[in-house]
Write an enzyme that holds these catalytic residues in place. Structure first.
Site, PDB file in Angstrom:
ATOM      1  N   THR A  83       8.912  61.699 -14.623  1.00  0.00           N
ATOM      2  CA  THR A  83       8.922  61.519 -13.177  1.00  0.00           C
ATOM      3  C   THR A  83       7.561  60.975 -12.773  1.00  0.00           C
ATOM      4  O   THR A  83       6.535  61.364 -13.351  1.00  0.00           O
ATOM      5  CB  THR A  83       9.183  62.840 -12.429  1.00  0.00           C
ATOM      6  N   CYS A 197       9.433  55.462  -8.647  1.00  0.00           N
ATOM      7  CA  CYS A 197      10.177  56.717  -8.697  1.00  0.00           C
ATOM      8  C   CYS A 197      11.288  56.466  -9.699  1.00  0.00           C
ATOM      9  O   CYS A 197      11.945  55.415  -9.646  1.00  0.00           O
ATOM     10  CB  CYS A 197      10.733  57.101  -7.329  1.00  0.00           C
TER      11      CYS A 197
END
Length: 233
Positions: A83, A197
């Site tokens: 992430t 992202c």
């Protein structure tokens, strides 16, 4: 082949993309039935998301640090935080283990520099776009100029990530909105845009855009595969 330790589940939708990219990367290099050696610790994202929005980053670092330690104990040779946003506490997580952490921003920036990019747009969560932990690394370590959307556009990007993409919802209106924001970044001087992202590629990864799009999930996984096979990264 070295074993890749992955902190996943943030969200699980993008962790699936990581797992596919790691295994495809190994198969491309080694052929046949070869697949990646991966240890996965998949956390409950609801707990992480609550701490993120409460601003309790030390608690997220502690939680993920313990998960990283479990990966090291299980035999992982390196660590991936699957992430972008949680690289805000990458230093704290790295300090909790003795194995190297492969940073997602480094993998992305190296490819941008190889491609001759100097000015890049950045899409991600509000935390990634507003704060300096990611932009600053791109700027200070790699000399990149980083552009982000307007405050209003950042709010839309952030909402779509948490309310749609992390919940497996893909909407055409949101895709159009993201592509328009990418166009605005290109008009402001961005030569490329980082999909900063790990869920964003699920929405716009295959879409025609005003400038090239750099998928951090793919680039991070490629760096990990290279590292695991003792190739240059």
């Amino acid at each position: 082949m070295k074993c890749i330790g992955m902190l996943g589940g943030m969200s699980w939708e993008s962790t699936v993309s990581y797992y596919q990219a790691l295994n495809r990367g190994v198969r491309t290099r080694l052929g046949g039935l070869h697949s990646a050696r991966v240890l996965l610790s998949s956390v409950d994202f609801a707990e992480i998301e609550r701490l993120q929005h409460a601003g309790d980053w030390p608690a997220t670092a502690l939680l993920l640090g313990k998960a990283a330690q479990s990966l090291q104990a299980g035999g992982a040779d390196c660590l991936l935080i699957a992430t972008n946003t949680m690289h805000k506490v990458a230093d704290e997580i790295a300090a909790s283990v003795d194995i190297p952490l492969l940073h997602i921003a480094d993998a992305t920036a190296r490819r941008l520099r190889e491609d001759g990019i100097d000015t890049v747009g950045l899409l991600g969560t509000r935390f990634t776009m507003e704060q300096d932990f990611y932009k600053g690394r791109l700027r200070d370590k790699f000399g990149l100029k980083v552009l982000v959307p307007t405050a209003a556009a950042q709010a839309r990007v952030h909402r779509i990530i948490y309310e749609e993409l992390c919940q497996s919802e893909i909407k055409e209106a949101s895709r159009a909105d993201y592509l328009a924001i990418i166009g605005e970044l290109a008009a402001a001087g961005a030569e490329a845009v980082i999909l900063g992202c790990t869920e964003i590629a699920l929405l716009v990864g295959e879409s025609p855009a005003a400038v090239p799009l750099y998928d951090t999930t793919v680039l991070h996984a490629e760096a990990a595969v290279a590292w695991s096979l003792d190739e240059p990264i």
